[in-house]
Design a protein around this motif. Sequence first.
Motif, PDB file in Angstrom:
ATOM      1  N   ILE A 108       0.860  -1.185   0.000  1.00  0.00           N
ATOM      2  CA  ILE A 108       0.000   0.000   0.000  1.00  0.00           C
ATOM      3  C   ILE A 108       0.895   1.233   0.000  1.00  0.00           C
ATOM      4  O   ILE A 108       1.765   1.388   0.862  1.00  0.00           O
ATOM      5  CB  ILE A 108      -0.949  -0.003   1.212  1.00  0.00           C
ATOM      6  N   SER A 109       0.679   2.125  -0.945  1.00  0.00           N
ATOM      7  CA  SER A 109       1.584   3.251  -1.151  1.00  0.00           C
ATOM      8  C   SER A 109       1.433   4.339  -0.096  1.00  0.00           C
ATOM      9  O   SER A 109       2.409   4.967   0.309  1.00  0.00           O
ATOM     10  CB  SER A 109       1.351   3.861  -2.542  1.00  0.00           C
ATOM     11  N   SER A 110       0.174   4.579   0.344  1.00  0.00           N
ATOM     12  CA  SER A 110      -0.056   5.655   1.303  1.00  0.00           C
ATOM     13  C   SER A 110      -1.382   5.428   2.011  1.00  0.00           C
ATOM     14  O   SER A 110      -2.307   4.823   1.450  1.00  0.00           O
ATOM     15  CB  SER A 110      -0.067   7.017   0.581  1.00  0.00           C
ATOM     16  N   ILE A 111      -1.467   5.924   3.242  1.00  0.00           N
ATOM     17  CA  ILE A 111      -2.707   5.870   4.015  1.00  0.00           C
ATOM     18  C   ILE A 111      -3.095   7.304   4.371  1.00  0.00           C
ATOM     19  O   ILE A 111      -2.301   8.035   4.971  1.00  0.00           O
ATOM     20  CB  ILE A 111      -2.539   5.036   5.301  1.00  0.00           C
ATOM     21  N   ILE A 112      -4.300   7.703   3.965  1.00  0.00           N
ATOM     22  CA  ILE A 112      -4.789   9.058   4.247  1.00  0.00           C
ATOM     23  C   ILE A 112      -6.062   8.948   5.075  1.00  0.00           C
ATOM     24  O   ILE A 112      -6.993   8.218   4.709  1.00  0.00           O
ATOM     25  CB  ILE A 112      -5.060   9.848   2.945  1.00  0.00           C
ATOM     26  N   HIS A 113      -6.078   9.663   6.193  1.00  0.00           N
ATOM     27  CA  HIS A 113      -7.188   9.549   7.126  1.00  0.00           C
ATOM     28  C   HIS A 113      -8.278  10.571   6.840  1.00  0.00           C
ATOM     29  O   HIS A 113      -8.023  11.698   6.437  1.00  0.00           O
ATOM     30  CB  HIS A 113      -6.671   9.734   8.567  1.00  0.00           C
ATOM     31  N   LYS A 114      -9.515  10.124   7.050  1.00  0.00           N
ATOM     32  CA  LYS A 114     -10.672  11.013   6.947  1.00  0.00           C
ATOM     33  C   LYS A 114     -10.875  11.723   8.289  1.00  0.00           C
ATOM     34  O   LYS A 114     -10.652  11.117   9.337  1.00  0.00           O
ATOM     35  CB  LYS A 114     -11.937  10.218   6.603  1.00  0.00           C
ATOM     36  N   PRO A 115     -11.384  12.949   8.251  1.00  0.00           N
ATOM     37  CA  PRO A 115     -11.600  13.796   7.065  1.00  0.00           C
ATOM     38  C   PRO A 115     -10.247  14.276   6.533  1.00  0.00           C
ATOM     39  O   PRO A 115      -9.446  14.827   7.272  1.00  0.00           O
ATOM     40  CB  PRO A 115     -12.438  14.960   7.579  1.00  0.00           C
ATOM     41  N   TYR A 116      -9.997  14.060   5.251  1.00  0.00           N
ATOM     42  CA  TYR A 116      -8.678  14.378   4.715  1.00  0.00           C
ATOM     43  C   TYR A 116      -8.657  15.745   4.047  1.00  0.00           C
ATOM     44  O   TYR A 116      -9.665  16.285   3.640  1.00  0.00           O
ATOM     45  CB  TYR A 116      -8.218  13.300   3.731  1.00  0.00           C
ATOM     46  N   ASP A 117      -7.465  16.249   3.933  1.00  0.00           N
ATOM     47  CA  ASP A 117      -7.234  17.530   3.267  1.00  0.00           C
ATOM     48  C   ASP A 117      -6.940  17.254   1.795  1.00  0.00           C
ATOM     49  O   ASP A 117      -6.058  16.439   1.476  1.00  0.00           O
ATOM     50  CB  ASP A 117      -6.051  18.246   3.930  1.00  0.00           C
ATOM     51  N   PHE A 118      -7.650  17.925   0.910  1.00  0.00           N
ATOM     52  CA  PHE A 118      -7.505  17.645  -0.514  1.00  0.00           C
ATOM     53  C   PHE A 118      -6.100  17.962  -1.014  1.00  0.00           C
ATOM     54  O   PHE A 118      -5.567  17.251  -1.864  1.00  0.00           O
ATOM     55  CB  PHE A 118      -8.530  18.432  -1.332  1.00  0.00           C
ATOM     56  N   GLU A 119      -5.506  19.023  -0.520  1.00  0.00           N
ATOM     57  CA  GLU A 119      -4.156  19.369  -0.981  1.00  0.00           C
ATOM     58  C   GLU A 119      -3.172  18.257  -0.636  1.00  0.00           C
ATOM     59  O   GLU A 119      -2.260  17.962  -1.408  1.00  0.00           O
ATOM     60  CB  GLU A 119      -3.719  20.703  -0.358  1.00  0.00           C
ATOM     61  N   THR A 120      -3.361  17.633   0.522  1.00  0.00           N
ATOM     62  CA  THR A 120      -2.508  16.504   0.901  1.00  0.00           C
ATOM     63  C   THR A 120      -2.733  15.332  -0.041  1.00  0.00           C
ATOM     64  O   THR A 120      -1.779  14.685  -0.497  1.00  0.00           O
ATOM     65  CB  THR A 120      -2.817  16.075   2.350  1.00  0.00           C
ATOM     66  N   MET A 121      -4.026  15.084  -0.353  1.00  0.00           N
ATOM     67  CA  MET A 121      -4.354  14.001  -1.277  1.00  0.00           C
ATOM     68  C   MET A 121      -3.736  14.266  -2.650  1.00  0.00           C
ATOM     69  O   MET A 121      -3.125  13.375  -3.258  1.00  0.00           O
ATOM     70  CB  MET A 121      -5.880  13.879  -1.395  1.00  0.00           C
ATOM     71  N   LEU A 122      -3.857  15.500  -3.129  1.00  0.00           N
ATOM     72  CA  LEU A 122      -3.334  15.841  -4.441  1.00  0.00           C
ATOM     73  C   LEU A 122      -1.816  15.708  -4.482  1.00  0.00           C
ATOM     74  O   LEU A 122      -1.251  15.167  -5.449  1.00  0.00           O
ATOM     75  CB  LEU A 122      -3.744  17.272  -4.809  1.00  0.00           C
ATOM     76  N   ALA A 123      -1.151  16.168  -3.444  1.00  0.00           N
ATOM     77  CA  ALA A 123       0.311  16.071  -3.391  1.00  0.00           C
ATOM     78  C   ALA A 123       0.754  14.607  -3.377  1.00  0.00           C
ATOM     79  O   ALA A 123       1.739  14.234  -4.027  1.00  0.00           O
ATOM     80  CB  ALA A 123       0.828  16.798  -2.161  1.00  0.00           C
ATOM     81  N   THR A 124       0.024  13.763  -2.642  1.00  0.00           N
ATOM     82  CA  THR A 124       0.336  12.343  -2.578  1.00  0.00           C
ATOM     83  C   THR A 124       0.193  11.683  -3.953  1.00  0.00           C
ATOM     84  O   THR A 124       1.044  10.895  -4.387  1.00  0.00           O
ATOM     85  CB  THR A 124      -0.576  11.636  -1.564  1.00  0.00           C
ATOM     86  N   ILE A 125      -0.895  12.022  -4.648  1.00  0.00           N
ATOM     87  CA  ILE A 125      -1.148  11.448  -5.973  1.00  0.00           C
ATOM     88  C   ILE A 125      -0.046  11.850  -6.950  1.00  0.00           C
ATOM     89  O   ILE A 125       0.474  11.021  -7.707  1.00  0.00           O
ATOM     90  CB  ILE A 125      -2.534  11.895  -6.488  1.00  0.00           C
ATOM     91  N   LYS A 126       0.310  13.137  -6.936  1.00  0.00           N
ATOM     92  CA  LYS A 126       1.369  13.615  -7.833  1.00  0.00           C
ATOM     93  C   LYS A 126       2.688  12.899  -7.562  1.00  0.00           C
ATOM     94  O   LYS A 126       3.431  12.563  -8.490  1.00  0.00           O
ATOM     95  CB  LYS A 126       1.538  15.129  -7.678  1.00  0.00           C
ATOM     96  N   GLU A 127       2.976  12.650  -6.302  1.00  0.00           N
ATOM     97  CA  GLU A 127       4.220  11.961  -5.943  1.00  0.00           C
ATOM     98  C   GLU A 127       4.204  10.515  -6.438  1.00  0.00           C
ATOM     99  O   GLU A 127       5.214   9.998  -6.941  1.00  0.00           O
ATOM    100  CB  GLU A 127       4.395  11.985  -4.422  1.00  0.00           C
ATOM    101  N   LEU A 128       3.047   9.863  -6.340  1.00  0.00           N
ATOM    102  CA  LEU A 128       2.960   8.453  -6.723  1.00  0.00           C
ATOM    103  C   LEU A 128       2.923   8.262  -8.236  1.00  0.00           C
ATOM    104  O   LEU A 128       3.331   7.205  -8.749  1.00  0.00           O
ATOM    105  CB  LEU A 128       1.714   7.817  -6.092  1.00  0.00           C
ATOM    106  N   LEU A 129       2.425   9.267  -8.953  1.00  0.00           N
ATOM    107  CA  LEU A 129       2.318   9.134 -10.408  1.00  0.00           C
ATOM    108  C   LEU A 129       3.488   9.793 -11.130  1.00  0.00           C
ATOM    109  O   LEU A 129       3.561   9.783 -12.338  1.00  0.00           O
ATOM    110  CB  LEU A 129       0.984   9.729 -10.903  1.00  0.00           C
TER     111      LEU A 129
END
Length: 541
Positions: free
Chosen positions: A520-541
């Motif tokens: 599993i590449s990353s675990i993001i907890h709810k309620p999550y911050d979208f900017e954190t989610m976006l930064a994580t996605i950019k790093e993984l892709l």
Amino acid sequence: MNNELNIELERLEKLITGLFEPDAFNKVSESLLADVMLATGADFAMLSTKTSQGEFLTTHYDPLNYLSRNPLIHYELERCYDTIISETLKEGGKIIINDSLHPVYGYLHAVLGAESLTCIPAVFADISYGYILLGRAAEVFTEPDFSDTGRHSALAGIFLRSLHGVQHHRYLENRLAQKQKLETIGKIAGGIAHDISNILSSIFGSVAILKRKAKDQEDILRLVTTIERGAVRAKDLTKNLLSYGKSGGKLKEIVHPEFLIEEISRMISDSFPPSVDLRISADEKPDLIHGNSTQLFQVLLNLCINAREAMSDKGILEVEAKNLTVNTVNAVRFPFLTEGNYVHFSVADTGKGISEQDLGKIFDPFFSTKGSEENSGLGLYVVYGIIKGHNGHIEVRSKPGHGTRFDIYIPSMVKMGKQAVPSAPIILIADDEEELCDLLGELLESHDYYVLKVKSGEEVLRIMRDEIKVDLLIIDFNMPGLNGLETVTQVRQLNYTIPIIFSTGSTGFSYKFPVENLNISSIIHKPYDFETMLATIKELL
């Protein structure tokens, strides 16, 4: 000889300088037509052309008011414009028409009330930019009447070519200014919507946790539900702003334009009054589109409803879909399109039209010519966003009292002899909390990701087994049926090595469950911050 040359140069200078005056077409044309009438002994003269944007222009010099008897002259001339140009070029010069039974021009005798008609092409550099139509009410034209009309043909050709250039330049300036304005508005609106949506994602995440914790406390659950409803209304208000200039659903299906037209036809036939004369036209096999059929249907329906209202439920509504190839030959007619293949949709009505002042504002958010109680003003704003999100272009032409026409150009899947393939990363979101899933999907789509949304682990596995391309998976732990961990386990057993983000409302998730072996590449907890989610996605892709 020198004197004649000086006179012609003076005429040419006057013609060119007149191009930049207000109402240039009518003012310069009147002088030109008066001159050709004097030379040929005609009773009236008309000059007609079509601009590079397809707008038909005609004016006349008619000192004895022969043409005032028929109010349909403009319509009839526009209807036969292309035929007249074609016939004129076919004859290689002027056409003398003395026969009222002529198969192409015969009906014009009756429309114009003329015994004899002559058509002189306005030619420049071997290209016809329009024509001069001369008429006599009683006498017949003969060949000697046109011994000196070559210069009129040349002057008309120079004038119309120059007029087209000036109008095209103004058109480009206006369109560029509007495009820049809409892009600025879109950035501002999108930024505001992003901030609000980020807050809403926290609210939805928190509401989901509260609902689970308060499932046995009815009074608290009722309050939480009220909060959720308010958040849903807020999400709906920001959705249109967020989607401005974006496609709103990146991973879409193959769209058959002919099916869209058929569906629109059925909808209009069932719901519009019989006084609306619907005229449908489509190529037998329009090119396929990679897009969102629901959104494109929404665009066409929105424009048709606007047309019906503009006609007060009575008039002609034309809907068309056809293939268009933009190349070096016709690129000047489509300055905002790159060369390639498109599907060209058009919606035209015979309604009241739109004023020139309002034309530049109709795609602005919250602008409407209707009262605020009738319309939110987001209709055409959303239409513009959907079209731009499909990498397309939309044009509008209208004149008060002469109806409105919208032209939409969507890139087809035919490109260089091959089908176009989406290149943006594809993200699969699996979450049974629909509002949160929709919100996250919209936010990712606004950042140019293609998004698939499902509600269960079983649906994730179905997609993976069907070998649909997925670049990243965002999956919630708590889902009905297979939970997140069980689903990921089976995904890995299918030999998929794609990055996976776990979304969970449990703060101790990573410690309670063995996730090391699932990569599993990353675990993001709810309620999550979208900017954190976006930064994580950019790093993984």
